[in-house]
Design an enzyme around this catalytic site. Structure first.
Site: not given
Ligand code: DGL
Length: 265
Positions: A13, A45, A77, A154, A186
């Site tokens: 992730d 991300y 995701n 986080e 997410c």
């Molecule tokens: N856990 C990521 C998701 O499922 C988070 C993405 C991110 O870092 O913005 O989208």
């Protein structure tokens, strides 16, 4: 001390959120060795360019492949909707990827209105537009980007007034428009589940596809004869591209057990 990762299942992730998928995999496949990569040095991300997300997905995916893993699970995701196809095109390994549970939400809603909570990149993606077109024809699918939520998780800031205020800002308009089903789109958001449920109301169904992902992974590995035959509990190894001490503190908290995090080489 790093044990060989050969034959493990790789799970990654952008950060700590994918631990919500890892725990479902660990519960479904307790005899497998698992390796988790939190790309925390590059999170979130969801606010970055597609090119960057593809680059990071390939970098982590290739590292896992070099370690000799049996399969890769994209527990993010955002990485799925932007980069899963590219990773699949570049590896012979099975790649199982989480995506927002829009199809099951459409099957469950009684009001005909579904809310999708996800990162900005996810809600703007062509993949989610395709899911909405495929399954949402006679429903209202409300896509809600939630900038800032990943950062709260986080920091393991799950219950503060600031986190709750952000959730109210994102969820209240969806409920006011009639949503009775919310997709946790997410993998960070299941860690906020209690507060999301309280803010949304007890009657609202929350959908997290982590267990479905674990079942799909089990099926894919079984088809290839790649499941462990051991009856011993499998190990779980944790890596981060970010600050090791911080990752170790936050991940131990979310995993609900002490764990050791190593720096991603
Ligand atoms: N856990 C990521 C998701 O499922 C988070 C993405 C991110 O870092 O913005 O989208």
């Amino acid at each position: 001390m790093t044990h060989s990762l050969r034959g493990s299942i790789g799970v990654f992730d952008s950060g700590v959120g994918g631990l919500s998928v890892l725990r479902a995999i660990h519960a479904a496949l307790p005899h497998e060795h698992l390796v988790y990569v939190a790309d925390s040095g590059h999170a979130p991300y969801g606010d970055q360019s597609e090119a960057h997300i593809i680059h990071r997905t390939l970098t982590v995916g290739n590292w896992l492949a070099e370690q000799g893993v049996n399969g890769i699970t994209i527990a993010c995701n955002t990485a799925t909707v932007v980069a899963a196809k590219t990773l699949r095109d570049q590896t012979h390994l099975p790649v199982v990827a989480i995506e927002p549970a829009i199809k099951p939400a459409v099957a469950l809603t009684r009001s005909g209105v579904v809310g999708v909570l996800a990162t900005r990149q996810t809600v703007q993606s062509a993949s989610v537009a395709r899911l909405v077109e495929l399954y949402g024809a006679d429903k209202r699918i409300l896509l809600q980007g939630c900038p800032g939520l990943v950062e709260q998780v986080e920091r393991a800031d799950l219950h503060s007034a600031e986190t709750e205020a952000l959730l109210r800002q994102f969820i209240t308009p969806l409920i006011e428009q009639g949503a009775d089903t919310l997709v946790l789109g997410c993998t960070h958001y299941p860690f906020l589940r209690d507060t999301i449920q309280r803010v949304a109301g007890e009657g609202v169904t929350l959908l997290d596809p982590a267990e479905a992902v674990a079942r799909e992974l089990a099926r894919r590995l079984a088809d290839r004869g790649a499941l462990s035959t051991s009856t011993k509990q499998g190990s779980v190894q944790f890596f981060t591209s970010g600050d090791v001490a911080q990752a170790q503190a936050v991940m131990s908290h979310l995993w609900d057990a002490p764990l050791t995090v190593q720096a991603l080489p």
